[in-house]
Design an enzyme around this catalytic site. Structure first.
Site, PDB file in Angstrom:
ATOM      1  N   GLU A 115       0.838  -1.212   0.000  1.00 53.77           N
ATOM      2  CA  GLU A 115       0.000   0.000   0.000  1.00 53.77           C
ATOM      3  C   GLU A 115       0.871   1.260   0.000  1.00 53.77           C
ATOM      4  O   GLU A 115       0.551   2.243  -0.659  1.00 53.77           O
ATOM      5  CB  GLU A 115      -0.942  -0.019   1.203  1.00 53.77           C
ATOM      6  N   GLU A 135      -5.389  -8.609   4.231  1.00 58.28           N
ATOM      7  CA  GLU A 135      -6.195  -8.091   5.351  1.00 58.28           C
ATOM      8  C   GLU A 135      -7.516  -8.818   5.544  1.00 58.28           C
ATOM      9  O   GLU A 135      -7.935  -9.057   6.685  1.00 58.28           O
ATOM     10  CB  GLU A 135      -6.467  -6.584   5.156  1.00 58.28           C
TER      11      GLU A 135
HETATM   12  N1  COA Z   1       4.120  -8.121  11.672  1.00 60.18           N
HETATM   13  C1  COA Z   1       4.981  -8.430  12.647  1.00 60.18           C
HETATM   14  N2  COA Z   1       5.967  -9.339  12.512  1.00 60.18           N
HETATM   15  C2  COA Z   1       6.064  -9.957  11.312  1.00 60.18           C
HETATM   16  C3  COA Z   1       5.195  -9.680  10.251  1.00 60.18           C
HETATM   17  C4  COA Z   1       4.179  -8.704  10.458  1.00 60.18           C
HETATM   18  N3  COA Z   1       3.310  -8.342   9.487  1.00 60.18           N
HETATM   19  N4  COA Z   1       5.533 -10.444   9.208  1.00 60.18           N
HETATM   20  C5  COA Z   1       6.584 -11.181   9.593  1.00 60.18           C
HETATM   21  N5  COA Z   1       6.905 -10.883  10.873  1.00 60.18           N
HETATM   22  C6  COA Z   1       7.989 -11.463  11.674  1.00 60.18           C
HETATM   23  C7  COA Z   1       7.636 -12.877  12.105  1.00 60.18           C
HETATM   24  O1  COA Z   1       6.823 -12.863  13.277  1.00 60.18           O
HETATM   25  C8  COA Z   1       9.000 -13.451  12.345  1.00 60.18           C
HETATM   26  O2  COA Z   1       9.477 -12.989  13.586  1.00 60.18           O
HETATM   27  P1  COA Z   1      10.248 -14.017  14.594  1.00 60.18           P
HETATM   28  O3  COA Z   1      11.473 -14.427  13.825  1.00 60.18           O
HETATM   29  O4  COA Z   1      10.522 -13.177  15.783  1.00 60.18           O
HETATM   30  O5  COA Z   1       9.297 -15.142  14.822  1.00 60.18           O
HETATM   31  C9  COA Z   1       9.849 -12.805  11.256  1.00 60.18           C
HETATM   32  O6  COA Z   1       9.132 -11.641  10.857  1.00 60.18           O
HETATM   33  C10 COA Z   1      10.039 -13.678  10.040  1.00 60.18           C
HETATM   34  O7  COA Z   1       8.759 -14.090   9.569  1.00 60.18           O
HETATM   35  P2  COA Z   1       8.329 -15.635   9.423  1.00 60.18           P
HETATM   36  O8  COA Z   1       6.845 -15.684   9.496  1.00 60.18           O
HETATM   37  O9  COA Z   1       9.094 -16.500  10.343  1.00 60.18           O
HETATM   38  O10 COA Z   1       8.825 -15.889   7.929  1.00 60.18           O
HETATM   39  P3  COA Z   1       8.188 -16.918   6.903  1.00 60.18           P
HETATM   40  O11 COA Z   1       9.138 -16.980   5.758  1.00 60.18           O
HETATM   41  O12 COA Z   1       7.802 -18.182   7.551  1.00 60.18           O
HETATM   42  O13 COA Z   1       6.824 -16.189   6.394  1.00 60.18           O
HETATM   43  C11 COA Z   1       5.433 -14.360   5.696  1.00 60.18           C
HETATM   44  C12 COA Z   1       6.869 -14.933   5.789  1.00 60.18           C
HETATM   45  C13 COA Z   1       5.517 -12.942   5.125  1.00 60.18           C
HETATM   46  C14 COA Z   1       4.597 -15.231   4.747  1.00 60.18           C
HETATM   47  C15 COA Z   1       4.795 -14.370   7.089  1.00 60.18           C
HETATM   48  O14 COA Z   1       5.713 -13.756   7.984  1.00 60.18           O
HETATM   49  C16 COA Z   1       3.497 -13.642   7.175  1.00 60.18           C
HETATM   50  O15 COA Z   1       2.471 -14.139   6.725  1.00 60.18           O
HETATM   51  N6  COA Z   1       3.494 -12.443   7.784  1.00 60.18           N
HETATM   52  C17 COA Z   1       2.306 -11.672   8.034  1.00 60.18           C
HETATM   53  C18 COA Z   1       1.852 -10.992   6.781  1.00 60.18           C
HETATM   54  C19 COA Z   1       0.576 -10.203   6.996  1.00 60.18           C
HETATM   55  O16 COA Z   1      -0.460 -10.732   7.290  1.00 60.18           O
HETATM   56  N7  COA Z   1       0.712  -8.871   6.816  1.00 60.18           N
HETATM   57  C20 COA Z   1      -0.377  -7.964   6.736  1.00 60.18           C
HETATM   58  C21 COA Z   1      -0.927  -7.514   8.009  1.00 60.18           C
HETATM   59  S1  COA Z   1      -2.387  -6.530   7.672  1.00 60.18           S
END
Ligand code: COA
Length: 255
Positions: A115, A135
Site C-alpha cells: 500500500e 487483510e
Molecule cells: N508483523 C509483525 N511481525 C512480522 C510480520 C508482520 N506483518 N511479518 C513477519 N513478521 C515477523 C515474524 O513474526 C517473524 O518474527 P520471529 O522471527 O521473531 O518469529 C519474522 O518476521 C520472520 O517471519 P516468518 O513468518 O518467520 O517468515 P516466513 O518466511 O515463515 O513467512 C510471511 C513470511 C511474510 C509469509 C509471514 O511472515 C506472514 O504471513 N506475515 C504476516 C503478513 C501479513 O499478514 N501482513 C499484513 C498484516 S495486515
C-alpha cells in the site's frame, strides 16, 4: 543523515532514500515506523536539495510484510486511535506530495508494504517480489489506502481478485496487470530505480510537479473539471522562467 529507529533516511544530490529498516520483522510497519516515515517524508517534501524519493526495504527477504500484526488488538484504546490517525495521515501525506516517488520492491510486499508502494508513482520490482493484500483473511480490509489506490492502478476485476482472495501474486503477474512498471533481477533493483529517478530529474521543476498533480487530481474529477485544472496549471507554468528556458533550449537544439 539518520536519526530514526525504524527507517534509514539518506540524501544524495537530488535523490532521497527511505529504507524500511526492521529486517528481523520483515520490515513490518509498526507505530514507530509510521512516526518515523511521517518525519522523513515531511523532511523530503520540504527539502529543495532532494527531488525524487526512492523507498526500499532493508535485508534480503522483504520490502515489507505489512502492518505489524503483533500490535493488533494489544494496544490500549488511546494507541489504537493514534494508529488510525497515523494511518490516515501518512498515506494522505504521501498521496499529496508533488515530488516524484519511486518504490523499489523485493521479497514480500504485503498489506501496508504494497500500500505504501501504491502511494508512489513508479514501482520497480525484483523478480522475487511477492505482492498481496491479506487483510480480509485477518477480518480486516486494507487500511493504508489499498482499497482505493489499487483500483486506480489496475482494472477493477484484478483489484477485486487480489483483495478478495488474499492471494500473493508474482512480480511478473503484477507487471502483467500494470501494478509494477518494471521487473528486474534483484541486483538491478536499486540501479534501475536510480536510472528512473535520474531520467525523471532530467525534467524540470515545477513542470514535473504540476504534471503529477494534473494526472493524480484529475483522476478524481470529471473530464470538464480535469481540463480546467490542466488549463490552470499550464497557465501558471507559461509564466515561469523554467518554461521560457526550456523552450529556448529546445529551439537551440532543433536549429
Ligand atoms: N508483523 C509483525 N511481525 C512480522 C510480520 C508482520 N506483518 N511479518 C513477519 N513478521 C515477523 C515474524 O513474526 C517473524 O518474527 P520471529 O522471527 O521473531 O518469529 C519474522 O518476521 C520472520 O517471519 P516468518 O513468518 O518467520 O517468515 P516466513 O518466511 O515463515 O513467512 C510471511 C513470511 C511474510 C509469509 C509471514 O511472515 C506472514 O504471513 N506475515 C504476516 C503478513 C501479513 O499478514 N501482513 C499484513 C498484516 S495486515
Amino acid at each position: 543523515m539518520n536519526s530514526f529507529e525504524t527507517i534509514i533516511y539518506e540524501k544524495t544530490p537530488g535523490i532521497a532514500y527511505i529504507t524500511l529498516n526492521r529486517p528481523q520483522q520483515l520490515n513490518a510497519v509498526n507505530l514507530q515506523m509510521r512516526d518515523d516515515l511521517w518525519e522523513a517524508i515531511t523532511a523530503f517534501r520540504d527539502d529543495p536539495e532532494v527531488r525524487v524519493a526512492i523507498f526500499r526495504g532493508a535485508g534480503e527477504r522483504a520490502f515489507s510484510a505489512g502492518a505489524d500484526i503483533t500490535e493488533f488488538g494489544t494496544a490500549p484504546s488511546q494507541a489504537i486511535a493514534r494508529q488510525v490517525r497515523w494511518e490516515r495521515d501518512l498515506w494522505g501525506l504521501l498521496l499529496g506530495i508533488d515530488k516524484p516517488l519511486i518504490a523499489a520492491l523485493h521479497g514480500y510486499a504485503l498489506g501496508a508494504g504494497i500500500e505504501l508502494a501504491m502511494c508512489c508513482d513508479i514501482r520497480i520490482a525484483a523478480e522475487n517480489t511477492r505482492i498481496g493484500l491479506p487483510e480480509v483473511a485477518l477480518g480486516m480490509i486494507p487500511t493504508a489506502g489499498g482499497s482505493q489506490t489499487l483500483t486506480r492502478l489496475v482494472r477493477r476485476g484484478a483489484a477485486l481478485e487480489i483483495i478478495l482472495t488474499g492471494d500473493r501474486i508474482t512480480a511478473q503477474e503484477a507487471y502483467r496487470i500494470g501494478l509494477v512498471h518494471r521487473v528486474v533481477a534483484l541486483d538491478q533493483l536499486v540501479p534501475t530505480a536510480e536510472e528512473m529517478a535520474r531520467k525523471i530529474m532530467a525534467q524540470g521543476d515545477p513542470a514535473l510537479h504540476y504534471a503529477k498533480r494534473a494526472i493524480k487530481q484529475g483522476l478524481d474529477m470529471s473530464i470538464e473539471e480535469g481540463l480546467r485544472l490542466e488549463k490552470l496549471l499550464a497557465a501558471y507554468l507559461w509564466t515561469t522562467e523554467a518554461c521560457a528556458e526550456g523552450i529556448k533550449a529546445r529551439r537551440k537544439r532543433s536549429k
